[in-house]
Design a protein around this motif. Sequence first.
Motif, PDB file in Angstrom:
ATOM      1  N   UNK A  89       0.834  -1.202   0.000  1.00 23.53           N
ATOM      2  CA  UNK A  89       0.000   0.000   0.000  1.00 23.53           C
ATOM      3  C   UNK A  89       0.866   1.249   0.000  1.00 23.53           C
ATOM      4  N   UNK A  90       0.270   2.348  -0.416  1.00 26.95           N
ATOM      5  CA  UNK A  90       1.009   3.601  -0.515  1.00 26.95           C
ATOM      6  C   UNK A  90       0.708   4.486   0.703  1.00 26.95           C
ATOM      7  N   UNK A  91       1.589   5.401   0.949  1.00 30.41           N
ATOM      8  CA  UNK A  91       1.423   6.356   2.049  1.00 30.41           C
ATOM      9  C   UNK A  91       2.191   7.611   1.682  1.00 30.41           C
ATOM     10  N   UNK A  92       1.858   8.725   2.353  1.00 34.97           N
ATOM     11  CA  UNK A  92       2.376  10.022   1.880  1.00 34.97           C
ATOM     12  C   UNK A  92       3.801  10.303   2.324  1.00 34.97           C
ATOM     13  N   UNK A  93       4.191   9.767   3.471  1.00 34.10           N
ATOM     14  CA  UNK A  93       5.554   9.990   3.947  1.00 34.10           C
ATOM     15  C   UNK A  93       5.756  11.268   4.732  1.00 34.10           C
ATOM     16  N   UNK A  94       4.792  12.170   4.708  1.00 34.85           N
ATOM     17  CA  UNK A  94       5.016  13.463   5.362  1.00 34.85           C
ATOM     18  C   UNK A  94       3.999  13.796   6.456  1.00 34.85           C
ATOM     19  N   UNK A  95       2.911  13.014   6.569  1.00 31.22           N
ATOM     20  CA  UNK A  95       1.946  13.311   7.634  1.00 31.22           C
ATOM     21  C   UNK A  95       2.520  12.841   8.978  1.00 31.22           C
ATOM     22  N   UNK A  96       1.859  13.196  10.060  1.00 32.33           N
ATOM     23  CA  UNK A  96       2.378  12.851  11.383  1.00 32.33           C
ATOM     24  C   UNK A  96       2.522  11.342  11.554  1.00 32.33           C
ATOM     25  N   UNK A  97       1.497  10.577  11.113  1.00 36.22           N
ATOM     26  CA  UNK A  97       1.556   9.126  11.275  1.00 36.22           C
ATOM     27  C   UNK A  97       2.708   8.528  10.465  1.00 36.22           C
ATOM     28  N   UNK A  98       2.874   8.992   9.223  1.00 38.10           N
ATOM     29  CA  UNK A  98       3.976   8.468   8.398  1.00 38.10           C
ATOM     30  C   UNK A  98       5.331   8.796   9.029  1.00 38.10           C
ATOM     31  N   UNK A  99       5.475  10.032   9.503  1.00 42.42           N
ATOM     32  CA  UNK A  99       6.756  10.407  10.121  1.00 42.42           C
ATOM     33  C   UNK A  99       7.013   9.616  11.394  1.00 42.42           C
ATOM     34  N   UNK A 100       5.914   9.119  11.995  1.00 41.63           N
ATOM     35  CA  UNK A 100       6.026   8.340  13.225  1.00 41.63           C
ATOM     36  C   UNK A 100       6.184   6.844  12.944  1.00 41.63           C
ATOM     37  N   UNK A 101       6.362   6.469  11.673  1.00 38.57           N
ATOM     38  CA  UNK A 101       6.569   5.055  11.346  1.00 38.57           C
ATOM     39  C   UNK A 101       5.287   4.246  11.324  1.00 38.57           C
ATOM     40  N   UNK A 102       4.155   4.909  11.183  1.00 41.53           N
ATOM     41  CA  UNK A 102       2.861   4.218  11.134  1.00 41.53           C
ATOM     42  C   UNK A 102       2.125   4.562   9.844  1.00 41.53           C
ATOM     43  N   UNK A 103       2.660   4.130   8.692  1.00 41.53           N
ATOM     44  CA  UNK A 103       2.066   4.527   7.407  1.00 41.53           C
ATOM     45  C   UNK A 103       0.645   4.002   7.219  1.00 41.53           C
ATOM     46  N   UNK A 104       0.267   2.953   7.963  1.00 46.97           N
ATOM     47  CA  UNK A 104      -1.099   2.421   7.878  1.00 46.97           C
ATOM     48  C   UNK A 104      -2.113   3.409   8.456  1.00 46.97           C
ATOM     49  N   UNK A 105      -1.660   4.393   9.209  1.00 48.14           N
ATOM     50  CA  UNK A 105      -2.545   5.456   9.691  1.00 48.14           C
ATOM     51  C   UNK A 105      -2.384   6.734   8.862  1.00 48.14           C
ATOM     52  N   UNK A 106      -1.778   6.623   7.691  1.00 51.89           N
ATOM     53  CA  UNK A 106      -1.516   7.815   6.862  1.00 51.89           C
ATOM     54  C   UNK A 106      -2.790   8.628   6.657  1.00 51.89           C
ATOM     55  N   UNK A 107      -2.646   9.935   6.807  1.00 52.60           N
ATOM     56  CA  UNK A 107      -3.799  10.827   6.642  1.00 52.60           C
ATOM     57  C   UNK A 107      -4.346  10.768   5.221  1.00 52.60           C
ATOM     58  N   UNK A 108      -3.514  10.368   4.277  1.00 50.33           N
ATOM     59  CA  UNK A 108      -3.943  10.320   2.870  1.00 50.33           C
ATOM     60  C   UNK A 108      -4.191   8.884   2.408  1.00 50.33           C
ATOM     61  N   UNK A 109      -4.404   7.961   3.332  1.00 51.56           N
ATOM     62  CA  UNK A 109      -4.500   6.530   2.982  1.00 51.56           C
ATOM     63  C   UNK A 109      -5.550   6.276   1.896  1.00 51.56           C
ATOM     64  N   UNK A 110      -6.754   6.802   2.097  1.00 48.63           N
ATOM     65  CA  UNK A 110      -7.842   6.511   1.153  1.00 48.63           C
ATOM     66  C   UNK A 110      -7.545   7.105  -0.225  1.00 48.63           C
ATOM     67  N   UNK A 111      -7.076   8.339  -0.250  1.00 46.59           N
ATOM     68  CA  UNK A 111      -6.755   8.985  -1.528  1.00 46.59           C
ATOM     69  C   UNK A 111      -5.683   8.192  -2.271  1.00 46.59           C
ATOM     70  N   UNK A 112      -4.636   7.799  -1.566  1.00 51.53           N
ATOM     71  CA  UNK A 112      -3.489   7.188  -2.229  1.00 51.53           C
ATOM     72  C   UNK A 112      -3.745   5.744  -2.638  1.00 51.53           C
ATOM     73  N   UNK A 113      -4.680   5.064  -1.968  1.00 49.84           N
ATOM     74  CA  UNK A 113      -4.860   3.642  -2.234  1.00 49.84           C
ATOM     75  C   UNK A 113      -6.151   3.294  -2.965  1.00 49.84           C
TER      76      UNK A 113
END
Length: 368
Positions: A89-113
């Motif tokens: 799955x994809x993730x943005x890499x720059x939201x708080x969750x991604x920066x915290x090593x939790x890409x499954x909580x990415x703020x852009x999860x739905x858009x990107x996937x």
Amino acid sequence: MNVGATQTRAAVLRSRAGEFDVEAVTIQAPAPDQVLVRIVAAGMCHTDSVARAMGSFPIILGHEGAGVVEAVGAAVTSLRPGDHVVLTFDSCGVCTACRDGRPYHCAAFELLNFGGHGPDTEPSARLSDGEGVANRWFGQSSFAGYALANERNAVKIPDDVDLELVGPLGCGVMTGAGCVLNVMQLRPGDSVAVFGAGAVGLSAVMAAKASGAGEIVAVDIHESRRALALELGADRVVDPGADGDLATQVVGGGAAFDFSLDTTARGEVMAAAVAVVGRPGLAVLVGAGFEPLTLAPASLAGKSITYAYMGNSNPQVFIPRLISFWQRGQLPFDRLITLFPFMDVNQAEAASAAGTAIKPVLVMNGEN
Ligand SMILES: [Zn+2]
Ligand SMILES: [Zn+2]
């Protein structure tokens, strides 16, 4: 490294109810943060069929790709041509969750996937008549000879691993195993009930067994899947078609469960998954669907419930761990796989819907 556009073929879905058409497509050269991957095989997941209700058309589906990096964008640093990769799955890499090593909580999860277009305003793949085709499904659209992925959702794996088998680590197997290992953090002796013994549910059964679980119960309407669940570590199986209340059957004469997992997304089954856990207990939902879950508030007393994308997995760390788990014989997910030639994509989807193939994997056989 510069490459031009790539001519290939892809399984294109043009409407909600249509079949896949395998046809010629042209894919742009990778953007600076993208990699072009020659697909060796791609697993088919239930979510690919759910796309019929939510994707934009025409679209290239597929989100369990495995293959070889053909070219990399100018900004890519962790991958190079020739690397073997599993796409996830994809993730943005720059939201708080991604920066915290939790890409499954990415703020852009739905858009990107789920959107099919990701953040792109213009599609980077076109059909032979020039029409754009959505090719950012889970940041990969890997039902194709070649796919564009992002550096973030392409996971490098060892060269000696069979690329025809490992695609499902990118979604289904990772989700099931991740629910047990990451979400539940199941400890030896903990009990778990798994609703739906498809690829996700059976991966959860295997991971629970490998974790030293106490009682493992698996529920499925298909006799063959119940039999496989027993072989892979379930202590007991339940046929939900049998008479009686499902939750009562699952609990049997024993105690309530520490954990449950629902992979079916069916309202009454999710409610049973909540009912069978004790206090404290955690019900984890992962099914892709749209049915509501209706509960009396007090039925949640002492219980927790969560919906987990991708088993709360950080794939760059977790997929290599799953491979080593598998190589040591503790996660025999290859037993879930039925290989289909890429051209038989419609038969693969039908076999999955009928329950005769647990995890179809489309194999390119070099005909990219
Ligand atoms: Zn999936
Ligand atoms: Zn993010």
